[in-house]
Every structure is written in C-alpha cells, then in structure tokens.
Design a protein around this motif. Structure first.
Motif, PDB file in Angstrom:
ATOM      1  N   VAL A 136       0.845  -1.193   0.000  1.00 21.86           N
ATOM      2  CA  VAL A 136       0.000   0.000   0.000  1.00 21.86           C
ATOM      3  C   VAL A 136       0.881   1.245   0.000  1.00 21.86           C
ATOM      4  CG1 VAL A 136      -1.721   1.297   1.317  1.00 21.86           C
ATOM      5  CG2 VAL A 136      -1.798  -1.199   1.269  1.00 21.86           C
ATOM      6  N   HIS A 137       0.509   2.221  -0.802  1.00 21.45           N
ATOM      7  CA  HIS A 137       1.202   3.503  -0.929  1.00 21.45           C
ATOM      8  C   HIS A 137       2.497   3.407  -1.731  1.00 21.45           C
ATOM      9  CE1 HIS A 137      -1.788   4.939   1.771  1.00 21.45           C
ATOM     10  NE2 HIS A 137      -1.284   4.337   2.835  1.00 21.45           N
ATOM     11  N   TRP A 138       2.823   2.208  -2.242  1.00 23.17           N
ATOM     12  CA  TRP A 138       3.994   2.069  -3.105  1.00 23.17           C
ATOM     13  C   TRP A 138       3.501   2.032  -4.554  1.00 23.17           C
ATOM     14  CZ3 TRP A 138       9.269   0.596  -1.438  1.00 23.17           C
ATOM     15  CH2 TRP A 138       9.433   0.675  -0.056  1.00 23.17           C
ATOM     16  N   ILE A 139       4.340   2.518  -5.467  1.00 21.00           N
ATOM     17  CA  ILE A 139       3.965   2.576  -6.883  1.00 21.00           C
ATOM     18  C   ILE A 139       4.829   1.599  -7.662  1.00 21.00           C
ATOM     19  CG2 ILE A 139       3.791   4.051  -8.920  1.00 21.00           C
ATOM     20  CD1 ILE A 139       3.621   6.454  -7.022  1.00 21.00           C
ATOM     21  N   HIS A 140       4.193   0.832  -8.526  1.00 19.67           N
ATOM     22  CA  HIS A 140       4.947  -0.150  -9.310  1.00 19.67           C
ATOM     23  C   HIS A 140       5.486   0.451 -10.595  1.00 19.67           C
ATOM     24  CE1 HIS A 140       5.184  -3.149 -12.570  1.00 19.67           C
ATOM     25  NE2 HIS A 140       5.959  -3.708 -11.682  1.00 19.67           N
ATOM     26  N   SER A 141       6.717   0.079 -10.921  1.00 23.89           N
ATOM     27  CA  SER A 141       7.281   0.436 -12.230  1.00 23.89           C
ATOM     28  C   SER A 141       8.448  -0.503 -12.524  1.00 23.89           C
ATOM     29  CB  SER A 141       7.778   1.886 -12.238  1.00 23.89           C
ATOM     30  OG  SER A 141       8.373   2.202 -13.492  1.00 23.89           O
ATOM     31  N   GLY A 142       8.404  -1.140 -13.681  1.00 22.38           N
ATOM     32  CA  GLY A 142       9.517  -1.972 -14.124  1.00 22.38           C
ATOM     33  C   GLY A 142       9.889  -3.092 -13.190  1.00 22.38           C
ATOM     34  N   GLY A 143       8.911  -3.707 -12.546  1.00 20.41           N
ATOM     35  CA  GLY A 143       9.209  -4.817 -11.645  1.00 20.41           C
ATOM     36  C   GLY A 143       9.687  -4.382 -10.278  1.00 20.41           C
ATOM     37  N   LYS A 144       9.655  -3.070 -10.005  1.00 17.76           N
ATOM     38  CA  LYS A 144      10.055  -2.568  -8.687  1.00 17.76           C
ATOM     39  C   LYS A 144       8.934  -1.717  -8.101  1.00 17.76           C
ATOM     40  CE  LYS A 144      14.970  -2.448  -9.886  1.00 17.76           C
ATOM     41  NZ  LYS A 144      16.124  -1.555 -10.130  1.00 17.76           N
ATOM     42  N   CYS A 145       9.028  -1.507  -6.813  1.00 20.38           N
ATOM     43  CA  CYS A 145       8.043  -0.681  -6.118  1.00 20.38           C
ATOM     44  C   CYS A 145       8.754   0.553  -5.557  1.00 20.38           C
ATOM     45  CB  CYS A 145       7.401  -1.465  -4.973  1.00 20.38           C
ATOM     46  SG  CYS A 145       6.649  -3.030  -5.473  1.00 20.38           S
ATOM     47  N   TYR A 146       8.074   1.688  -5.644  1.00 19.85           N
ATOM     48  CA  TYR A 146       8.673   2.943  -5.182  1.00 19.85           C
ATOM     49  C   TYR A 146       7.740   3.617  -4.173  1.00 19.85           C
ATOM     50  CZ  TYR A 146      11.745   2.175  -9.141  1.00 19.85           C
ATOM     51  OH  TYR A 146      12.644   1.620 -10.019  1.00 19.85           O
ATOM     52  N   TYR A 147       8.352   4.142  -3.143  1.00 18.33           N
ATOM     53  CA  TYR A 147       7.590   4.834  -2.096  1.00 18.33           C
ATOM     54  C   TYR A 147       8.100   6.267  -1.987  1.00 18.33           C
ATOM     55  CZ  TYR A 147       5.994   6.234   2.532  1.00 18.33           C
ATOM     56  OH  TYR A 147       5.431   6.918   3.582  1.00 18.33           O
ATOM     57  N   TYR A 148       7.181   7.202  -2.094  1.00 16.04           N
ATOM     58  CA  TYR A 148       7.527   8.619  -1.963  1.00 16.04           C
ATOM     59  C   TYR A 148       7.053   9.084  -0.601  1.00 16.04           C
ATOM     60  CZ  TYR A 148       8.401   8.324  -6.930  1.00 16.04           C
ATOM     61  OH  TYR A 148       8.903   7.948  -8.153  1.00 16.04           O
ATOM     62  N   SER A 149       7.988   9.510   0.229  1.00 17.55           N
ATOM     63  CA  SER A 149       7.607   9.867   1.601  1.00 17.55           C
ATOM     64  C   SER A 149       6.798  11.158   1.606  1.00 17.55           C
ATOM     65  CB  SER A 149       8.848  10.040   2.475  1.00 17.55           C
ATOM     66  OG  SER A 149       9.445  11.300   2.229  1.00 17.55           O
ATOM     67  N   THR A 150       5.988  11.280   2.623  1.00 16.98           N
ATOM     68  CA  THR A 150       5.252  12.533   2.825  1.00 16.98           C
ATOM     69  C   THR A 150       5.885  13.338   3.956  1.00 16.98           C
ATOM     70  OG1 THR A 150       3.726  11.383   4.312  1.00 16.98           O
ATOM     71  CG2 THR A 150       3.069  11.579   2.007  1.00 16.98           C
ATOM     72  N   VAL A 151       6.812  12.721   4.664  1.00 15.41           N
ATOM     73  CA  VAL A 151       7.505  13.421   5.745  1.00 15.41           C
ATOM     74  C   VAL A 151       8.931  13.725   5.302  1.00 15.41           C
ATOM     75  CG1 VAL A 151       6.114  12.316   7.521  1.00 15.41           C
ATOM     76  CG2 VAL A 151       8.268  11.250   6.815  1.00 15.41           C
ATOM     77  N   LYS A 152       9.564  14.642   6.024  1.00 20.70           N
ATOM     78  CA  LYS A 152      10.949  15.008   5.714  1.00 20.70           C
ATOM     79  C   LYS A 152      11.871  14.490   6.814  1.00 20.70           C
ATOM     80  CE  LYS A 152       9.751  19.197   3.114  1.00 20.70           C
ATOM     81  NZ  LYS A 152       9.912  20.667   3.021  1.00 20.70           N
ATOM     82  N   MET A 153      12.998  13.954   6.417  1.00 17.88           N
ATOM     83  CA  MET A 153      14.002  13.462   7.358  1.00 17.88           C
ATOM     84  C   MET A 153      15.375  13.790   6.807  1.00 17.88           C
ATOM     85  SD  MET A 153      12.550   9.660   8.334  1.00 17.88           S
ATOM     86  CE  MET A 153      10.907   9.407   9.003  1.00 17.88           C
ATOM     87  N   ASN A 154      16.412  13.706   7.692  1.00 17.74           N
ATOM     88  CA  ASN A 154      17.759  13.844   7.142  1.00 17.74           C
ATOM     89  C   ASN A 154      18.123  12.573   6.376  1.00 17.74           C
ATOM     90  OD1 ASN A 154      18.985  11.883   8.894  1.00 17.74           O
ATOM     91  ND2 ASN A 154      19.104  13.423  10.531  1.00 17.74           N
ATOM     92  N   TRP A 155      19.283  12.580   5.729  1.00 16.03           N
ATOM     93  CA  TRP A 155      19.585  11.458   4.823  1.00 16.03           C
ATOM     94  C   TRP A 155      19.683  10.129   5.574  1.00 16.03           C
ATOM     95  CZ3 TRP A 155      23.135   7.616   3.926  1.00 16.03           C
ATOM     96  CH2 TRP A 155      23.114   7.026   2.648  1.00 16.03           C
ATOM     97  N   THR A 156      20.353  10.142   6.722  1.00 16.05           N
ATOM     98  CA  THR A 156      20.532   8.900   7.490  1.00 16.05           C
ATOM     99  C   THR A 156      19.185   8.369   7.978  1.00 16.05           C
ATOM    100  OG1 THR A 156      22.713   9.657   8.210  1.00 16.05           O
ATOM    101  CG2 THR A 156      21.714   7.858   9.462  1.00 16.05           C
ATOM    102  N   GLN A 157      18.343   9.259   8.487  1.00 15.60           N
ATOM    103  CA  GLN A 157      17.012   8.826   8.930  1.00 15.60           C
ATOM    104  C   GLN A 157      16.197   8.288   7.756  1.00 15.60           C
ATOM    105  OE1 GLN A 157      15.833  12.596  10.590  1.00 15.60           O
ATOM    106  NE2 GLN A 157      16.232  11.952  12.705  1.00 15.60           N
ATOM    107  N   SER A 158      16.337   8.941   6.611  1.00 16.28           N
ATOM    108  CA  SER A 158      15.607   8.483   5.420  1.00 16.28           C
ATOM    109  C   SER A 158      16.068   7.090   5.021  1.00 16.28           C
ATOM    110  CB  SER A 158      15.843   9.454   4.258  1.00 16.28           C
ATOM    111  OG  SER A 158      15.421  10.757   4.594  1.00 16.28           O
TER     112      SER A 158
END
Ligand SMILES: [Ca+2]
Ligand SMILES: [Ca+2]
Length: 232
Positions: A96-118
């Motif tokens: 849920v909330h992931w988008i399919h493309s080319g055999g992979k799933c992608y999740y776009y966060s709605t929150v902001k974090m630093n790189w390590t937290q992300s």
C-alpha cells in the motif's frame, strides 16, 4: 279413541340397520386412524423442516468458518494491495502507498528526514533508498516528485567517491548530476554553510528543478524515495 299399533319392521330392514351401524363404527374408527396419521405426518414434516433449517444454519456457519479461515490466511498479505500487470513476469505486487514500475516498487515519503534517517526509514519499510540504474528509472522517479527528495547515494566515506546504499559505485555512464555551463557542476561539495561539504545526494534542491542529482548537506531534512523489489 286411540288405537295403538305395534310397528313391525321387515327383517331385511333390521339387517340393513345393523350393517349401517357397523359401517358407522368402522367409519369413525377410520377417521380416528386418519387423524392419528395426520398428526404423526405433521410432526414428521415439522421435524424435517426443523432439520432442514438446522442444516442451512450449519451450512451458513460452515461458510462463515471457511470465510474466516480465508480471511486469516489473507491477513499476512494485507500489506499487499496493488496488483500491476507487467509484460514478462505476470503480476507484480506492491505494498500500500507504493507505486509499481519496471518490476520494482517505489515509495515517496510525505515526511521530511535527514539522509541517514531516510535511509533507515526505507529499511524499516522493507526497502532501501532508491538506487537509480537507468535513464528510464531516473525518468520514472523524477516524474513523481515536485520538490527535492533524497536518493540512496553518498560520498560520506571518501570524498568524491559516490556509492549507492548497496555499496556499489555510481556507473559513470548512468549518472544524472546537474550540469552548469561556465560554472562548477554538481556534485560541488559546497562548504559555504558547513565545512565538511555536501556528502548526500538528492533530486534537485529546495528551490530548483528536481530532474537532476545534486549533492547536499546530509543533515538537511527532505522527503525521500524508497525502492523495493516487487513481489511476483
Ligand atoms: Ca561530498
Ligand atoms: Ca551541491
């Protein structure tokens, strides 16, 4: 003067009366028997009806039980809700909330974090910060962002040596750093606001285009893109 006369019935009339009386007795007996049979049949029909209702209730209970079993079986997969057709491997499943493309799933966060937290958050979601391996993937990932997002690329360990979160170095034939004419292109390891420079990569920057990679301060808080293999 009243003259009484004794009435004599013929013998055959007496016989008829006796036969009639006997028939009447049998008829009454027959009615009684029919009544008893009627009651018994009614009771049996009632019992069958009750059993039938009971059977239906049992069937309904059985169906409910099977449905419950199916639901219990389905529960471990409730996180998988999207079914996307892909050309060569049948169906690909993304959470849920992931988008399919080319055999992979992608999740776009709605929150902001630093790189390590992300990076760590993507792992808790079952994936990793996105690793971009092709122009098609770059185009897909950037087509869904309207502001800067972290991607899974950094040069924290060795300045200028950019590696993905799977420790693979950037393929120089597949890189999308922002190019500037007559200026230093990205990554520029800008040190104006931090002496250690910029060691984490994102799509664009807070005030600019998002179609290209730029290095940025790892402590900045941005949205981020996670990637995971699709279940097939
Ligand atoms: Ca750097
Ligand atoms: Ca930069």
């Amino acid at each position: 003067m009243i003259i009484s006369r004794e009435v004599y019935l013929p013998k055959w009339t007496k016989v008829l009366l006796i036969v009639f009386a006997v028939c009447l007795v049998f008829a009454l007996g027959g009615l009684c028997i029919l009544g008893i049979l009627y009651v018994r049949v009614s009771v049996q029909l009632s019992a069958k009806k009750t059993n039938g209702t009971s059977d239906l209730m049992c069937s309904a209970t059985s169906i409910r039980r099977h449905l419950k079993t199916l639901c219990n079986v389905k529960r471990p997969f409730t996180h998988i809700s999207k079914i996307s057709k892909i050309k060569t491997t049948g169906c690909a499943l993304c959470a849920v909330h992931w988008i399919h493309s080319g055999g992979k799933c992608y999740y776009y966060s709605t929150v902001k974090m630093n790189w390590t937290q992300s990076r760590d958050h993507c792992v808790t979601l079952g994936g990793h910060l996105v690793i971009i391996n092709s122009k098609a993937e770059q185009d897909f990932v950037t087509s869904n962002v309207e502001e800067t997002h972290w991607i899974g690329l950094n040069d924290v360990d060795t300045e200028g040596h950019w590696v993905w979160v799977n420790n693979q170095p950037v393929n120089n034939s597949v890189e999308f750093w922002m190019k500037r004419e007559n200026e230093i292109s990205e990554p520029d390891n800008w040190t104006k606001f931090h002496p250690d420079g910029e060691d984490c990569a994102g799509l664009g920057h807070p005030g600019g285009e998002t179609d290209f990679w730029m290095d940025a301060y790892c402590f900045e808080e941005k949205r981020f893109v996670c990637e995971a293999a699709a279940a097939v």
